[in-house]
Design a protein around this motif. Sequence first.
Motif, short mmCIF file in Angstrom:
data_model
loop_
_atom_site.label_atom_id
_atom_site.label_comp_id
_atom_site.label_asym_id
_atom_site.label_seq_id
_atom_site.Cartn_x
_atom_site.Cartn_y
_atom_site.Cartn_z
N THR A 1 50.71 49.38 66.17
CA THR A 1 49.31 49.27 66.57
C THR A 1 49.04 47.95 67.27
OG1 THR A 1 48.62 50.73 64.76
CG2 THR A 1 46.92 49.31 65.73
N TYR A 2 49.60 46.86 66.75
CA TYR A 2 49.44 45.56 67.40
C TYR A 2 50.02 45.60 68.81
CZ TYR A 2 50.19 40.73 68.71
OH TYR A 2 50.20 39.55 69.41
N CYS A 3 51.24 46.15 68.93
CA CYS A 3 51.87 46.23 70.26
C CYS A 3 51.06 47.13 71.20
CB CYS A 3 53.30 46.73 70.15
SG CYS A 3 54.44 45.52 69.44
N PHE B 1 47.82 47.62 71.10
CA PHE B 1 46.64 46.85 71.51
C PHE B 1 47.01 45.88 72.62
CE2 PHE B 1 44.10 42.96 71.05
CZ PHE B 1 42.86 43.47 71.43
N ARG B 2 48.10 45.16 72.44
CA ARG B 2 48.56 44.24 73.49
C ARG B 2 48.97 45.00 74.75
NH1 ARG B 2 50.25 39.00 72.22
NH2 ARG B 2 50.27 38.90 74.49
N ALA C 1 51.35 49.21 61.53
CA ALA C 1 50.63 47.99 61.90
C ALA C 1 51.30 47.29 63.08
CB ALA C 1 50.54 47.04 60.70
#
Length: 143
Positions: free
Chosen positions: A63-65, A67-68, A60
Amino acid sequence: MNSAVVNVVAPLLIGAVYALLMSLIREPHRRTFNAIMVAGAGAAYLSGGGLGAWEYLFAAAITYCAFRGLNSWTFIGIAWLLHTASDVLHHLKGHPIVPFAHNSSLGCAICDPVIALWCLRGGPDLLAFIRRRSSDQHSELAN
């Protein structure tokens, strides 16, 4: 010596070759492609890395990084560093990233920071850098 080459030098070279090959992709597609690559790497251990729920937390966060990272090389670099931490944990306590290669997570933990440093520098075109350096050296020799 052979073990050191396989376990340390080869992963360093793989990281450098990765960054060099990425130079074949023009911006802004290079950044987008690398965000997708690190997102995939973040899910590599989900099929049985041996660390339980922590696998999902790492996936997670990466994945967040990633996306950013669609808009920021810095976040892609951070994601590769998170993956490095995951690799170290898997080498010490979990299962290797490649089930039949005992030191594969160690190799990944050595390779990933090379890629992360390249990303934190903005994912520069290394082929153009090499061409410029070569051209500059030829110019100096001609003078």
